[in-house]
Design a protein around this motif. Structure first.
Motif, PDB file in Angstrom:
ATOM      1  N   ALA A 191      32.941 -52.187 -20.062  1.00 29.16           N
ATOM      2  CA  ALA A 191      32.155 -53.383 -20.364  1.00 29.16           C
ATOM      3  C   ALA A 191      32.178 -54.325 -19.172  1.00 29.16           C
ATOM      4  CB  ALA A 191      32.724 -54.096 -21.594  1.00 29.16           C
ATOM      5  N   VAL A 192      31.065 -55.017 -18.975  1.00 30.26           N
ATOM      6  CA  VAL A 192      30.952 -56.008 -17.910  1.00 30.26           C
ATOM      7  C   VAL A 192      30.584 -57.349 -18.526  1.00 30.26           C
ATOM      8  CG1 VAL A 192      29.664 -56.714 -15.856  1.00 30.26           C
ATOM      9  CG2 VAL A 192      30.303 -54.323 -16.165  1.00 30.26           C
ATOM     10  N   ASP A 193      31.225 -58.396 -18.071  1.00 29.67           N
ATOM     11  CA  ASP A 193      30.868 -59.777 -18.438  1.00 29.67           C
ATOM     12  C   ASP A 193      30.152 -60.374 -17.230  1.00 29.67           C
ATOM     13  OD1 ASP A 193      30.742 -62.520 -18.822  1.00 29.67           O
ATOM     14  OD2 ASP A 193      32.901 -62.819 -18.772  1.00 29.67           O
ATOM     15  N   ASP A 194      28.829 -60.548 -17.352  1.00 28.18           N
ATOM     16  CA  ASP A 194      28.025 -61.081 -16.261  1.00 28.18           C
ATOM     17  C   ASP A 194      27.741 -62.555 -16.514  1.00 28.18           C
ATOM     18  OD1 ASP A 194      26.466 -61.392 -14.032  1.00 28.18           O
ATOM     19  OD2 ASP A 194      24.761 -60.250 -14.798  1.00 28.18           O
ATOM     20  N   GLU A 195      28.780 -63.389 -16.352  1.00 26.17           N
ATOM     21  CA  GLU A 195      28.686 -64.831 -16.563  1.00 26.17           C
ATOM     22  C   GLU A 195      28.249 -65.162 -17.997  1.00 26.17           C
ATOM     23  OE1 GLU A 195      27.234 -67.223 -13.042  1.00 26.17           O
ATOM     24  OE2 GLU A 195      26.199 -65.303 -12.664  1.00 26.17           O
ATOM     25  N   GLU A 196      28.690 -64.375 -18.945  1.00 21.29           N
ATOM     26  CA  GLU A 196      28.286 -64.565 -20.341  1.00 21.29           C
ATOM     27  C   GLU A 196      29.139 -65.581 -21.080  1.00 21.29           C
ATOM     28  OE1 GLU A 196      28.183 -60.519 -21.898  1.00 21.29           O
ATOM     29  OE2 GLU A 196      27.472 -59.939 -19.902  1.00 21.29           O
ATOM     30  N   HIS A 197      30.324 -65.826 -20.568  1.00 17.08           N
ATOM     31  CA  HIS A 197      31.204 -66.824 -21.181  1.00 17.08           C
ATOM     32  C   HIS A 197      31.254 -68.087 -20.335  1.00 17.08           C
ATOM     33  CE1 HIS A 197      35.517 -68.130 -22.452  1.00 17.08           C
ATOM     34  NE2 HIS A 197      34.602 -68.802 -23.108  1.00 17.08           N
ATOM     35  N   LEU A 198      31.472 -67.914 -19.039  1.00 17.78           N
ATOM     36  CA  LEU A 198      31.563 -69.034 -18.107  1.00 17.78           C
ATOM     37  C   LEU A 198      30.678 -68.771 -16.894  1.00 17.78           C
ATOM     38  CD1 LEU A 198      35.440 -69.510 -18.153  1.00 17.78           C
ATOM     39  CD2 LEU A 198      33.768 -70.957 -19.320  1.00 17.78           C
ATOM     40  N   ARG A 199      29.945 -69.772 -16.491  1.00 22.28           N
ATOM     41  CA  ARG A 199      29.116 -69.623 -15.300  1.00 22.28           C
ATOM     42  C   ARG A 199      30.000 -69.393 -14.080  1.00 22.28           C
ATOM     43  NH1 ARG A 199      26.426 -73.696 -18.124  1.00 22.28           N
ATOM     44  NH2 ARG A 199      24.276 -73.183 -18.685  1.00 22.28           N
ATOM     45  N   GLY A 200      29.569 -68.478 -13.221  1.00 19.38           N
ATOM     46  CA  GLY A 200      30.303 -68.205 -11.992  1.00 19.38           C
ATOM     47  C   GLY A 200      31.436 -67.221 -12.139  1.00 19.38           C
ATOM     48  N   VAL A 201      31.666 -66.711 -13.366  1.00 12.54           N
ATOM     49  CA  VAL A 201      32.793 -65.796 -13.611  1.00 12.54           C
ATOM     50  C   VAL A 201      32.265 -64.466 -14.139  1.00 12.54           C
ATOM     51  CG1 VAL A 201      34.909 -65.402 -14.920  1.00 12.54           C
ATOM     52  CG2 VAL A 201      34.349 -67.704 -14.103  1.00 12.54           C
ATOM     53  N   GLY A 220      41.349 -55.428 -18.326  1.00 16.82           N
ATOM     54  CA  GLY A 220      40.246 -55.811 -17.460  1.00 16.82           C
ATOM     55  C   GLY A 220      40.644 -56.668 -16.285  1.00 16.82           C
ATOM     56  N   LEU A 221      39.645 -56.933 -15.445  1.00 16.95           N
ATOM     57  CA  LEU A 221      39.805 -57.762 -14.258  1.00 16.95           C
ATOM     58  C   LEU A 221      38.707 -58.814 -14.245  1.00 16.95           C
ATOM     59  CD1 LEU A 221      40.473 -54.773 -11.887  1.00 16.95           C
ATOM     60  CD2 LEU A 221      42.123 -56.631 -12.255  1.00 16.95           C
ATOM     61  N   THR A 222      39.061 -60.011 -13.803  1.00 18.32           N
ATOM     62  CA  THR A 222      38.132 -61.138 -13.808  1.00 18.32           C
ATOM     63  C   THR A 222      38.154 -61.826 -12.457  1.00 18.32           C
ATOM     64  OG1 THR A 222      38.580 -61.482 -16.165  1.00 18.32           O
ATOM     65  CG2 THR A 222      37.510 -63.282 -14.979  1.00 18.32           C
ATOM     66  N   TYR A 232      31.778 -53.740  -5.496  1.00 20.26           N
ATOM     67  CA  TYR A 232      33.173 -54.101  -5.708  1.00 20.26           C
ATOM     68  C   TYR A 232      33.596 -53.781  -7.137  1.00 20.26           C
ATOM     69  CZ  TYR A 232      37.465 -56.931  -5.594  1.00 20.26           C
ATOM     70  OH  TYR A 232      38.766 -57.361  -5.656  1.00 20.26           O
ATOM     71  N   LEU A 233      32.691 -54.007  -8.098  1.00 20.79           N
ATOM     72  CA  LEU A 233      33.001 -53.680  -9.489  1.00 20.79           C
ATOM     73  C   LEU A 233      33.287 -52.192  -9.643  1.00 20.79           C
ATOM     74  CD1 LEU A 233      30.434 -55.823 -11.534  1.00 20.79           C
ATOM     75  CD2 LEU A 233      32.897 -56.162 -11.363  1.00 20.79           C
ATOM     76  N   LEU A 237      36.624 -50.721 -11.159  1.00 15.53           N
ATOM     77  CA  LEU A 237      36.554 -49.835 -12.318  1.00 15.53           C
ATOM     78  C   LEU A 237      37.390 -48.579 -12.094  1.00 15.53           C
ATOM     79  CD1 LEU A 237      35.354 -49.291 -15.084  1.00 15.53           C
ATOM     80  CD2 LEU A 237      33.353 -48.300 -13.950  1.00 15.53           C
ATOM     81  N   SER A 238      37.432 -48.097 -10.877  1.00 20.83           N
ATOM     82  CA  SER A 238      38.261 -46.937 -10.563  1.00 20.83           C
ATOM     83  C   SER A 238      39.727 -47.236 -10.833  1.00 20.83           C
ATOM     84  CB  SER A 238      38.062 -46.541  -9.095  1.00 20.83           C
ATOM     85  OG  SER A 238      38.901 -45.471  -8.746  1.00 20.83           O
ATOM     86  N   SER A 239      40.179 -48.426 -10.452  1.00 21.68           N
ATOM     87  CA  SER A 239      41.569 -48.829 -10.709  1.00 21.68           C
ATOM     88  C   SER A 239      41.820 -48.963 -12.207  1.00 21.68           C
ATOM     89  CB  SER A 239      41.869 -50.158 -10.012  1.00 21.68           C
ATOM     90  OG  SER A 239      41.748 -50.049  -8.616  1.00 21.68           O
ATOM     91  N   LEU A 240      40.851 -49.524 -12.919  1.00 14.59           N
ATOM     92  CA  LEU A 240      41.008 -49.701 -14.364  1.00 14.59           C
ATOM     93  C   LEU A 240      41.082 -48.358 -15.088  1.00 14.59           C
ATOM     94  CD1 LEU A 240      38.560 -52.672 -15.013  1.00 14.59           C
ATOM     95  CD2 LEU A 240      41.032 -52.690 -15.390  1.00 14.59           C
TER      96      LEU A 240
END
Length: 255
Positions: A191-201, A220-222, A232-233, A237-240
């Motif tokens: 799953a990816v969070d594309d600034e869905e909770h906080l802008r810029g994150v 996860g990583l933020t 970079y994602l 993701l490889s590390s995750l």
């Protein structure tokens, strides 16, 4: 209030938790401040405060009260009973050290994402989310990785209960849009969070399963939008995925 309004509850217990809720917002606080917040009599508030104080869940300094570290002891013991807790703790620290970013592990409880472990690497832009924080599942990568792999009936129940509040203009706020997103997560495995909770994150997370293929956690990583670009994602993701696989394999030997 009870989850089921048809079930009988004990008013005195609810009052104690109402008082603790007020203290979480304004502590330290005196009897008059709490009384005003809850519109209760001074004698009622004082009786509950004294009970909580005697049981070790409050500390009194002069005329004000705050919650005690007894809650920390209880929460720590509860967290250690979560499946694969020891492994999650170890691997979150490893992820933060390996990537330099903010790493976290979460689980689902009462339809919300609960932060179990969190660790900040050397490049972390900030780490203000406390352990134990409850948040909506639909607007972070950790939450969506969990929500996507819960049974369909459970997902529907969670949305019925909590709705789909908006964090930013990118938040999935309709059932259809969220449903498509969760299906995409199940197919791609992350799953990816594309600034869905906080802008810029932005964030990326993977689910962790037990031997019965039930989702028990997400890892996860933020980080900041300008660094968390697609290439970079992919690296993160490889590390995750490596950490996820190690947790799942090693968890078999902890059961």
């Amino acid at each position: 209030m009870s989850d089921d309004p048809k079930q009988k509850t004990i008013g005195a217990v609810e009052t104690s938790f109402d008082i603790l809720g007020v203290l979480s917002d304004i502590e330290p606080a005196g009897v008059s401040e709490i009384t005003e917040e809850l519109d209760m009599s001074t004698s009622t508030v004082f009786a509950h405060l004294n009970t909580l104080l005697q049981q070790g869940y409050l500390v009194k300094n002069d005329t004000t009260y705050r919650r005690s570290l007894r809650f920390l002891a209880d929460a720590g013991a509860i967290r250690q009973r979560c499946e694969a807790a020891q492994l999650l703790d170890e691997k979150v620290d490893e992820l933060a050290s390996m990537t330099g970013e903010i790493a976290g592990a979460a689980t689902e409880e009462r339809g919300q994402r609960v932060m179990l472990f969190r660790s900040a690497g050397e490049m972390a832009a900030g780490d203000k989310i406390p352990i134990g924080e409850h948040s909506y599942l639909h607007w972070t990568s950790l939450g969506k990785a969990l929500l996507a792999h819960l049974p369909a009936a459970r997902r529907s129940e969670i949305v019925d209960r909590h709705d789909l509040p908006r964090g930013t203009e990118r938040t999935f706020t309709t059932r259809d849009a969220l449903g498509d997103e969760l299906e995409r997560i199940r197919q791609q495995g992350y799953a990816v969070d594309d600034e869905e909770h906080l802008r810029g994150v932005r964030g990326v997370a993977v689910p962790v399963f037990n031997t019965e293929d039930d989702v028990i956690a997400s890892v996860g990583l933020t980080g900041p939008r300008n660094r968390f670009q697609s290439s970079y994602l992919t690296e993160l993701l490889s590390s995750l995925e490596y950490v996820k696989n190690e947790i799942e394999v090693r968890n078999q030997y902890y059961e």
